[in-house]
Design a protein around this motif. Structure first.
Motif, short mmCIF file in Angstrom:
data_model
loop_
_atom_site.label_atom_id
_atom_site.label_comp_id
_atom_site.label_asym_id
_atom_site.label_seq_id
_atom_site.Cartn_x
_atom_site.Cartn_y
_atom_site.Cartn_z
N PHE A 64 0.83 -1.20 0.00
CA PHE A 64 0.00 0.00 0.00
C PHE A 64 0.87 1.26 0.00
CE2 PHE A 64 -2.62 -3.11 2.55
CZ PHE A 64 -3.41 -3.49 1.47
N THR A 65 0.61 2.11 -0.98
CA THR A 65 1.39 3.34 -1.09
C THR A 65 0.99 4.38 -0.04
OG1 THR A 65 -0.19 4.21 -2.72
CG2 THR A 65 1.73 3.00 -3.56
N ASP A 66 -0.20 4.22 0.58
CA ASP A 66 -0.66 5.18 1.59
C ASP A 66 -0.41 4.70 3.01
OD1 ASP A 66 -2.52 3.16 1.51
OD2 ASP A 66 -4.28 4.46 1.22
N VAL A 67 0.42 3.67 3.14
CA VAL A 67 0.81 3.18 4.48
C VAL A 67 2.32 3.21 4.56
CG1 VAL A 67 0.76 1.27 6.11
CG2 VAL A 67 -1.24 1.74 4.67
N TRP B 191 0.01 -7.08 9.39
CA TRP B 191 -0.50 -8.27 10.09
C TRP B 191 -1.91 -8.61 9.60
CZ3 TRP B 191 -4.85 -7.91 13.28
CH2 TRP B 191 -5.18 -9.06 13.98
N ALA B 192 -2.77 -7.61 9.43
CA ALA B 192 -4.14 -7.86 9.00
C ALA B 192 -4.18 -8.43 7.58
CB ALA B 192 -4.94 -6.56 9.07
N VAL B 193 -3.34 -7.92 6.70
CA VAL B 193 -3.29 -8.43 5.33
C VAL B 193 -2.74 -9.85 5.32
CG1 VAL B 193 -2.20 -8.14 3.08
CG2 VAL B 193 -3.13 -6.15 4.29
N ASN B 194 -1.67 -10.08 6.07
CA ASN B 194 -1.05 -11.41 6.12
C ASN B 194 -2.02 -12.48 6.63
OD1 ASN B 194 1.29 -10.27 5.19
ND2 ASN B 194 2.33 -10.26 7.20
N ASN B 195 -2.95 -12.07 7.50
CA ASN B 195 -3.88 -13.03 8.10
C ASN B 195 -5.26 -13.03 7.43
OD1 ASN B 195 -2.69 -14.30 10.81
ND2 ASN B 195 -1.90 -12.21 10.61
N GLY B 196 -5.35 -12.35 6.30
CA GLY B 196 -6.59 -12.39 5.54
C GLY B 196 -7.74 -11.65 6.18
N ILE B 197 -7.42 -10.72 7.07
CA ILE B 197 -8.47 -9.96 7.76
C ILE B 197 -8.96 -8.81 6.90
CG2 ILE B 197 -8.93 -8.52 9.80
CD1 ILE B 197 -6.90 -10.30 11.30
N THR B 198 -8.09 -8.23 6.12
CA THR B 198 -8.48 -7.17 5.20
C THR B 198 -7.62 -7.27 3.95
OG1 THR B 198 -8.77 -4.79 4.93
CG2 THR B 198 -6.85 -5.50 6.18
N PHE B 199 -8.14 -6.69 2.89
CA PHE B 199 -7.44 -6.78 1.62
C PHE B 199 -7.20 -5.41 1.00
CE2 PHE B 199 -10.28 -10.40 2.22
CZ PHE B 199 -9.35 -11.43 2.35
N GLY B 200 -7.43 -4.36 1.75
CA GLY B 200 -7.26 -3.02 1.22
C GLY B 200 -8.47 -2.56 0.44
N SER C 9 -6.32 3.04 2.42
CA SER C 9 -7.21 4.12 2.90
C SER C 9 -7.32 4.12 4.42
CB SER C 9 -8.61 3.99 2.27
OG SER C 9 -8.52 3.93 0.86
N PRO C 10 -6.20 4.28 5.12
CA PRO C 10 -6.20 4.16 6.58
C PRO C 10 -7.02 5.23 7.30
CG PRO C 10 -4.11 5.04 5.81
CD PRO C 10 -4.86 4.60 4.60
N LYS C 11 -7.22 6.38 6.66
CA LYS C 11 -7.95 7.46 7.32
C LYS C 11 -9.43 7.48 6.98
CE LYS C 11 -3.82 10.35 7.61
NZ LYS C 11 -3.19 11.65 7.28
N GLN C 12 -9.85 6.50 6.19
CA GLN C 12 -11.26 6.42 5.82
C GLN C 12 -12.05 5.77 6.94
OE1 GLN C 12 -12.22 4.88 1.80
NE2 GLN C 12 -13.57 3.43 2.85
N ASN C 13 -13.21 6.37 7.29
CA ASN C 13 -14.03 5.79 8.34
C ASN C 13 -14.56 4.42 7.93
OD1 ASN C 13 -13.76 7.86 10.16
ND2 ASN C 13 -15.65 8.91 9.57
#
Length: 628
Positions: free
Chosen positions: A517-520, A532-541, A548-552
């Motif tokens: 992710f270019t915004d992280v 960690w979340a991506v590696n564990n399949g919890i989120t995919f961006g 989009s880390p600042k998106q609600n």
């Protein structure tokens, strides 16, 4: 007030003067029949609060403070030594918000000649000023005023007052209901209105005070003299509460002396008068004599002064200004009210003033409110300061109980007791105050446990998210938005939610550098959490290259993250949410969340999947999930 005048007037009453003035008000104000003081104890518990109570009286009168009560004293002039003459009690006035001066309107000396007494106190506008425009010749002055005989002096007086910046009040013909030279209501009203009409023209900065004495002579109703709402900004009163009557033969119950010598009793009719006309109350003068006819009454006076300055604004919040008669008449047979010259009375006054949170020490100062506990609607958390009142002819001790257990006893006015809600279990309790004479008052309340481990001022102790926030802080999952705020209603961002989940998982070490992710950035607080979340399949961006880390986060996104965090368990129960379609990506996650008790939706039939998930909701979801 010259008490010798009152003494004469009350003597006239005792002699049953034949003068008859019709009563225009109801019987709740001062007539002969109602002048006897109402001895209802009015036992009540009050709470000190900075939030304006819904029941707090505010009349939008000129110079009426939004919160709190002006207080101060009369100016007293005399010899200063070395041939000098001037203000004697300026040191006491220094920390007060109002002062007053007596001026004989029909005299030969212009008001400006007395400027050396009061001008320095009010020239900068730093305190309010009450000018008592006395009719020294009483009824005769009314005649003179009505025919315009002293218009030039009245104009001169108001022109002088117009220069001052701060609140200026004028009491016109005070104590007309006890004048020794009795005046008809009609004549007084004409004179009063004549003065105000001139004042309106030459001094628009002045507010006008109609101010009778607290007990009327001649079997009259004080309201019969009332000149009309257009001519009155405030209702005032001379309020005295002495050990002995100033006229032999007058009864204690009528004159408000001895066992009836209480400001709280004597002010009752004036408060009724203010309510009748929707005007704030000003105690234009008053006090308890420290010496009467050569008899030292300072013990009685000190007790009554302490009572008055402690309780008047508590029991009667309509009182928005109190001026104490700090005057030494220094003449034979005259009662002396000076607190400047009496250390015991001064100590009582100062102690009561210091303990009264409703008094304004300056015009721009801050004050608190007293509100009856029955009207208090705020959350019981942290510390709550209570006070109590109950009428008694003698000083009492108040005993405070919580759940019938004695917690504190005090004989110091205003019987203050501070409850530390940290020491109470959450839930229902009873608070009760009991006085020595058996008078008591009690209330039930719901204590919201306030955890000192969670110093968030915006997390009350009785919200659905209180325990989850406490848990989240104790476990290092969140640290709030500042040292003292959690911001429970703010939306939770994607960066925050993955950080919460990452910390809940124990903040495991993240191996490799798999950040697409270019915004992280590696310097972001959520950098490891996102990997960690991506590696564990919890989120995919939100795309292949953005997180989009600042998106609600929406509610749908949050339960989906939690569901994946729990390895996407299957759910067996159905859901009744009409806004969650079976083909929605979050359908299975919502089914699991409801079945697991993580959420019950926003209503019986809605989940509101597109609504932003607040910080309060996310920590609640996490708490229910990880503690189920």
């Amino acid at each position: 007030m010259k008490k010798r005048i009152l003494a004469t007037a009350l003597s006239v009453f005792v002699a049953a003067s034949s003068l008859s003035i019709s009563a225009l008000a109801d019987s709740s104000t001062t007539t002969y029949d109602t002048a006897y003081k109402d001895l209802n104890k009015r036992t009540e518990i009050y709470v000190v609060t900075d939030t304006k109570p819904a029941s707090y009286p505010f009349y939008h009168a000129k110079y009426e403070p939004q919160c709190g009560t002006y207080y101060g004293r009369t100016t007293d002039a005399g010899p200063l030594g070395s041939g000098r003459y001037g203000l004697l009690n300026g040191e006491g006035i220094k920390n007060e918000s109002v002062c007053s001066f007596y001026y004989e309107l029909g005299g030969s000396i212009p008001l400006s000649s007395y400027a050396y007494i009061f001008s320095d106190l009010i020239s900068s506008g730093e305190r309010a000023f009450l000018l008592n425009l006395n009719f020294v010749n009483e009824a005769e002055d009314c005649d003179t005023i009505v025919r315009g005989g002293i218009d030039s002096r009245i104009i001169e007086t108001f022109q002088y007052l117009s220069q001052f910046k701060g609140p200026i009040f004028c009491r016109i013909g005070g104590e007309m209901n006890v004048w020794s030279k009795a005046v008809s209501a009609e004549k007084f009203q004409k004179a009063y209105r004549h003065v105000v009409d001139i004042g309106h023209q030459y001094a628009p900065n002045v507010a006008y005070v109609f101010s009778p004495n607290y007990s009327s002579s001649y079997k009259t109703d004080m309201d019969s003299y009332y000149p009309g709402d257009a001519y009155v900004d405030w209702v005032g009163a001379s309020l005295y509460y002495n050990r002995y009557p100033n006229a032999s033969g007058s009864s204690d119950a009528f004159s408000g002396t001895n066992m009836y010598g209480s400001a709280l009793l004597n002010v009752q009719q004036t408060v009724n008068l203010g309510k009748l006309h929707s005007k704030p109350i000003m105690i234009t003068e008053g006090g308890s004599a420290t010496s009467q006819n050569g008899i030292d009454t300072s013990d009685f006076a000190s007790e009554r002064i302490r009572e008055a300055m402690s309780f008047l604004t508590m029991v009667y919040p309509q009182i928005k200004c109190i001026i104490y008669s700090d005057t030494n008449f220094n003449a034979p047979g005259i009662s002396t009210y000076s607190i400047t010259d009496n250390a015991r009375a001064a100590a009582a006054y100062n102690q009561a003033v210091e303990a009264n949170p409703t008094l304004l020490h300056s015009l721009d100062g801050k004050a608190s409110y007293y509100t009856k506990l029955s009207d208090y609607s705020q959350t019981w958390q942290k510390t709550i300061t209570l006070a109590a009142y109950s009428y008694s002819a003698s000083h009492q001790t108040a005993h405070w109980y919580i759940d019938d257990e004695l917690k504190y006893s005090t004989s110091t006015y205003p019987y203050t007791y501070t409850i530390d809600c940290n020491t109470l279990t959450a839930g229902d309790h009873t608070i009760k105050v009991v006085f020595d004479d058996g008078a008591s008052k009690s209330y039930s309340f719901d204590s919201a446990k306030y955890y000192t481990d969670t110093p968030f001022l915006d997390v009350p102790g009785n919200r659905y998210y209180t325990q989850p926030v406490i848990w989240a802080v104790e476990n290092g999952i969140t640290y709030g938005t500042s040292d003292t705020t959690f911001s429970p209603e703010l939306g939770c961002t994607r960066g925050q939610i993955v950080s919460f989940l990452y910390r809940a998982a124990g903040s495991p070490v993240v191996s490799g550098n798999n950040n697409p992710f270019t915004d992280v950035k590696s310097t972001d607080y959520y950098y490891d959490a996102v990997q960690w979340a991506v590696n564990n399949g919890i989120t995919f961006g939100t795309s292949e290259s953005t997180f989009s880390p600042k998106q609600n986060c929406t509610r749908a996104q949050v339960v989906s993250l939690l569901w994946r965090y729990e390895h996407s368990p299957a759910a067996s129960s159905s859901i009744a949410f009409t806004d969650v379609s079976p083909d929605a990506y979050y359908y299975q996650a919502v089914r699991w969340a409801v079945e697991s008790g993580v959420t019950s939706g926003t209503s019986d039939t809605t989940f509101s999947p597109k609504d932003t998930c607040t910080r309060a909701q996310i920590v609640s979801f996490l708490y229910r999930d990880l503690n189920s």
